[in-house]
Design a protein around this motif. Structure first.
Motif, mmCIF file in Angstrom:
data_model
loop_
_atom_site.group_PDB
_atom_site.id
_atom_site.type_symbol
_atom_site.label_atom_id
_atom_site.label_comp_id
_atom_site.label_asym_id
_atom_site.label_seq_id
_atom_site.Cartn_x
_atom_site.Cartn_y
_atom_site.Cartn_z
ATOM 1 N N PRO A 1 0.831 -1.217 0.000
ATOM 2 C CA PRO A 1 0.000 0.000 0.000
ATOM 3 C C PRO A 1 0.859 1.258 0.000
ATOM 4 O O PRO A 1 1.843 1.353 0.738
ATOM 5 C CB PRO A 1 -0.798 -0.130 1.296
ATOM 6 C CG PRO A 1 0.070 -0.964 2.189
ATOM 7 C CD PRO A 1 0.766 -1.941 1.283
ATOM 8 N N ILE A 2 0.491 2.205 -0.845
ATOM 9 C CA ILE A 2 1.173 3.494 -0.890
ATOM 10 C C ILE A 2 0.445 4.466 0.026
ATOM 11 O O ILE A 2 -0.780 4.517 0.033
ATOM 12 C CB ILE A 2 1.213 4.052 -2.327
ATOM 13 C CG1 ILE A 2 1.941 3.067 -3.260
ATOM 14 C CG2 ILE A 2 1.901 5.408 -2.359
ATOM 15 C CD1 ILE A 2 3.371 2.769 -2.888
ATOM 16 N N LEU A 3 1.190 5.205 0.824
ATOM 17 C CA LEU A 3 0.583 6.138 1.771
ATOM 18 C C LEU A 3 -0.104 7.273 1.018
ATOM 19 O O LEU A 3 0.509 7.938 0.191
ATOM 20 C CB LEU A 3 1.669 6.709 2.689
ATOM 21 C CG LEU A 3 1.178 7.575 3.856
ATOM 22 C CD1 LEU A 3 0.423 6.716 4.868
ATOM 23 C CD2 LEU A 3 2.345 8.285 4.526
ATOM 24 N N ARG A 4 -1.365 7.496 1.326
ATOM 25 C CA ARG A 4 -2.144 8.545 0.658
ATOM 26 C C ARG A 4 -2.128 9.826 1.492
ATOM 27 O O ARG A 4 -3.125 10.271 2.034
ATOM 28 C CB ARG A 4 -3.583 8.071 0.436
ATOM 29 C CG ARG A 4 -3.700 6.786 -0.362
ATOM 30 C CD ARG A 4 -3.042 6.890 -1.727
ATOM 31 N NE ARG A 4 -3.094 5.618 -2.462
ATOM 32 C CZ ARG A 4 -2.477 5.410 -3.607
ATOM 33 N NH1 ARG A 4 -1.758 6.370 -4.165
ATOM 34 N NH2 ARG A 4 -2.562 4.236 -4.218
ATOM 35 N N ASP A 5 -0.963 10.399 1.614
ATOM 36 C CA ASP A 5 -0.798 11.664 2.341
ATOM 37 C C ASP A 5 0.144 12.520 1.514
ATOM 38 O O ASP A 5 1.352 12.303 1.499
ATOM 39 C CB ASP A 5 -0.230 11.416 3.738
ATOM 40 C CG ASP A 5 -0.192 12.688 4.590
ATOM 41 O OD1 ASP A 5 0.301 13.715 4.093
ATOM 42 O OD2 ASP A 5 -0.647 12.646 5.749
ATOM 43 N N GLN A 6 -0.427 13.500 0.820
ATOM 44 C CA GLN A 6 0.364 14.263 -0.139
ATOM 45 C C GLN A 6 1.445 15.092 0.525
ATOM 46 O O GLN A 6 2.540 15.283 -0.036
ATOM 47 C CB GLN A 6 -0.548 15.174 -0.967
ATOM 48 C CG GLN A 6 0.088 15.648 -2.267
ATOM 49 C CD GLN A 6 0.501 14.489 -3.166
ATOM 50 O OE1 GLN A 6 -0.294 13.601 -3.446
ATOM 51 N NE2 GLN A 6 1.756 14.493 -3.619
ATOM 52 N N GLN A 7 1.202 15.587 1.742
ATOM 53 C CA GLN A 7 2.224 16.379 2.420
ATOM 54 C C GLN A 7 3.456 15.531 2.710
ATOM 55 O O GLN A 7 4.593 15.965 2.489
ATOM 56 C CB GLN A 7 1.681 16.953 3.732
ATOM 57 C CG GLN A 7 2.706 17.836 4.448
ATOM 58 C CD GLN A 7 2.243 18.295 5.820
ATOM 59 O OE1 GLN A 7 1.091 18.062 6.202
ATOM 60 N NE2 GLN A 7 3.113 18.936 6.576
ATOM 61 N N ILE A 8 3.246 14.314 3.182
ATOM 62 C CA ILE A 8 4.377 13.436 3.487
ATOM 63 C C ILE A 8 5.074 13.013 2.195
ATOM 64 O O ILE A 8 6.302 13.006 2.110
ATOM 65 C CB ILE A 8 3.905 12.212 4.292
ATOM 66 C CG1 ILE A 8 3.366 12.666 5.648
ATOM 67 C CG2 ILE A 8 5.053 11.217 4.491
ATOM 68 C CD1 ILE A 8 2.772 11.555 6.490
ATOM 69 N N GLN A 9 4.286 12.673 1.175
ATOM 70 C CA GLN A 9 4.878 12.289 -0.114
ATOM 71 C C GLN A 9 5.737 13.425 -0.671
ATOM 72 O O GLN A 9 6.861 13.202 -1.134
ATOM 73 C CB GLN A 9 3.779 11.916 -1.115
ATOM 74 C CG GLN A 9 2.972 10.684 -0.770
ATOM 75 C CD GLN A 9 3.720 9.387 -1.026
ATOM 76 O OE1 GLN A 9 4.849 9.376 -1.502
ATOM 77 N NE2 GLN A 9 3.102 8.273 -0.688
ATOM 78 N N ASN A 10 5.216 14.642 -0.621
ATOM 79 C CA ASN A 10 5.955 15.782 -1.170
ATOM 80 C C ASN A 10 7.263 16.016 -0.418
ATOM 81 O O ASN A 10 8.293 16.361 -1.012
ATOM 82 C CB ASN A 10 5.103 17.047 -1.111
ATOM 83 C CG ASN A 10 3.973 17.030 -2.120
ATOM 84 O OD1 ASN A 10 3.966 16.222 -3.040
ATOM 85 N ND2 ASN A 10 3.008 17.907 -1.943
ATOM 86 N N PHE A 11 7.228 15.837 0.898
ATOM 87 C CA PHE A 11 8.446 16.014 1.697
ATOM 88 C C PHE A 11 9.504 14.999 1.295
ATOM 89 O O PHE A 11 10.681 15.354 1.090
ATOM 90 C CB PHE A 11 8.116 15.880 3.186
ATOM 91 C CG PHE A 11 9.338 15.883 4.067
ATOM 92 C CD1 PHE A 11 10.001 17.062 4.351
ATOM 93 C CD2 PHE A 11 9.838 14.698 4.595
ATOM 94 C CE1 PHE A 11 11.141 17.070 5.150
ATOM 95 C CE2 PHE A 11 10.967 14.692 5.393
ATOM 96 C CZ PHE A 11 11.613 15.886 5.670
ATOM 97 N N ILE A 12 9.108 13.742 1.165
ATOM 98 C CA ILE A 12 10.061 12.702 0.790
ATOM 99 C C ILE A 12 10.606 12.955 -0.611
ATOM 100 O O ILE A 12 11.794 12.743 -0.888
ATOM 101 C CB ILE A 12 9.397 11.310 0.874
ATOM 102 C CG1 ILE A 12 9.122 10.950 2.338
ATOM 103 C CG2 ILE A 12 10.270 10.238 0.230
ATOM 104 C CD1 ILE A 12 10.353 10.856 3.211
#
Length: 469
Positions: free
Chosen positions: A67-78
């Motif tokens: 499963p891919i985490l559905r949190d755009q803020q965290i994704q953008n940070f990474i």
């Protein structure tokens, strides 16, 4: 025919023997100095472009099962941290991609070609941004040194025999589907994710160099090894530790090369943004945003005193809808009004006068729908509206195209006598488009005679702005 192919096979075999002697076929050290952190990729049947193709196929299999985490803020940070590190990676410029998985295991892994996954558990386990960057730099090094397809090469030769060397060396004619099936089909991912200790040591050393060049402290990579060791005390060893060298040896290896690395005088250890995204994962809501903005009408109006200068300490703010995040001086307050989305300003430097919201020092920030279909026209309309609402101000500099957070943007300068302070004021309007088509605006406000005092704060705020993708 045999006489034509035999020399090629002998050359390839010689390459393999030489590289195996220098570290298991994963790569060789460049240069003769012991402190040199650069390695060459090991023997490989595949081209770098084929690394990307194999990685893409493997990534598709991974994402069917993980499963891919559905949190755009965290994704953008990474993504931002990953891109910062990947810019310093050696060798072929792979199209690195970064995603966060909704998995609690403390782990991160990268597939050939630059497809990298960071488990949520690894983010939660990291004590600071430097430790997380260390994990990512280590995995980027595996990609840059092509450890995955080096292992696939050895596995394929073991399956198909040495006869493949004459026709496939260099990778231009390799049938990737045939290769993947030969080395295990969907199970081939295991080859890309489990490395020998030589490859792991190389990734540690190269990763330390990448960290230093990207502005981090390589000792945070060593610190993460110690964090993992504590996490594993008496329990199941974190997955990222599997088949890796002993943590104590890894810490020593980094200490041995530290003096030879280009470490910044003030390396990044942690950032408010890291604390926010970690808080989102761990449930520590108090660390995620600054105080809730108050209503402008509830604070005193301007009293004529100059506010205290911007603090050198900064705090973070994350918009409720995750549309943007930024950092502001710790001694500034946040406020909302019907006219603007948000104001950040020193105490006493904003308020409401005769029904109009104002700020004498600080920033206005927000996003609004527009009728215009292009950014330039939307910017011009917004600037005209500001001049209309502030008749004492004039256009001091036409909209100028700029790079705003890796997006197209504009900067426009207005100047005029402030109706509140009575002194000349300079306002700079920055605009860009949001991912959903709105106009994002950011306005810096400051008396002309205090510009030098406020400029560093404004610059840091601008650099900290993060817009949702």
């Amino acid at each position: 025919m045999l006489k034509k192919k035999l020399p090629v096979i002998l050359i390839v075999l010689a390459m393999m023997v030489a590289q195996l002697a220098c570290g298991g076929g994963s790569g060789t050290r460049m240069g003769s100095k012991k402190s040199d952190t650069h390695f060459k990729p090991g023997f490989n049947l595949f081209s770098p472009e084929q690394d990307v193709e194999m990685g893409k196929q493997s990534a598709a299999e991974i994402e069917k099962q993980t499963p891919i985490l559905r949190d755009q803020q965290i994704q953008n940070f990474i993504i931002r941290v990953g891109e910062k590190l990947a810019a310093k990676a050696p060798g072929f410029k792979f199209p690195y991609q970064f995603k966060v998985t909704a998995v609690r295991d403390v782990n991160a892994f990268a597939l050939p070609g630059g497809f990298m996954y960071v488990n949520a558990g690894a983010i939660a386990a990291a004590k600071n941004e430097g430790e997380l960057a260390g994990v990512m730099a280590h995995e980027i090094s595996h990609v840059a040194l092509r450890h995955g397809t080096n292992q696939a090469t050895k596995a394929y030769i073991a399956q198909a025999g040495l006869s493949v060397l004459g026709g496939l060396a260099g990778g231009s004619d390799t049938d990737l589907g045939q290769v993947i099936q030969a080395i295990g089909g969907a199970g081939a991912n295991a080859l890309f994710l489990k490395f020998g200790r030589t490859a792991e040591t190389q990734a540690d050393i190269e990763g330390a160099r990448i960290m230093a060049e990207a502005g981090y402290d390589p000792r945070d990579l060593a610190n993460f090894f110690q964090t993992l060791e504590k996490l594993s005390g008496g329990k199941r060893v974190p997955e990222i530790m599997s088949d890796h060298p002993d943590p104590g040896n890894r810490v020593k290896a980094i200490a041995d090369i530290y003096s030879s690395l280009p470490v910044s005088a003030n390396p990044v250890r942690t950032t408010p943004e890291f604390e926010q995204i970690k808080a989102r994962l761990t449930g520590n809501r108090s660390a995620m945003t600054s105080e809730e903005p108050r209503r402008v009408g509830k604070v005193p109006t301007y009293m004529g005193n100059r506010p205290e200068p911007p603090s050198s300490e900064f705090k973070s703010y994350q918009a409720k809808d995750d549309s943007f995040a930024l950092e502001v001086p710790a001694n500034w307050e946040g406020a909302t009004s019907d006219e603007v989305n948000l104001i950040f300003a020193p105490q006493g430097a904003y308020g409401e006068m005769e029904g109009t919201v104002y700020a004498t020092h600080g920033i206005f920030i927000g996003a609004m729908p527009v009728e215009q279909h292009d950014l330039e026209s939307a910017t011009e309309a917004f600037v005209r509206a500001q001049i209309s609402a502030n008749p004492d101000f004039q256009l001091a500099r036409q909209p100028e195209a700029i790079n705003f957070g890796d997006r197209q943007g504009y900067a426009t300068v207005l100047a005029g006598q402030s109706p509140v302070t009575g002194v000349m004021e300079i306002d700079v309007i920055y605009t860009t488009a949001t991912s959903d088509g709105r106009l994002f605006y950011f306005v810096t406000i400051c008396p002309q005679d205090e510009i030098e005092k406020y400029k560093p704060a404004f610059q840091q705020i601008i650099q900290s702005i993060r817009l949702a993708r």
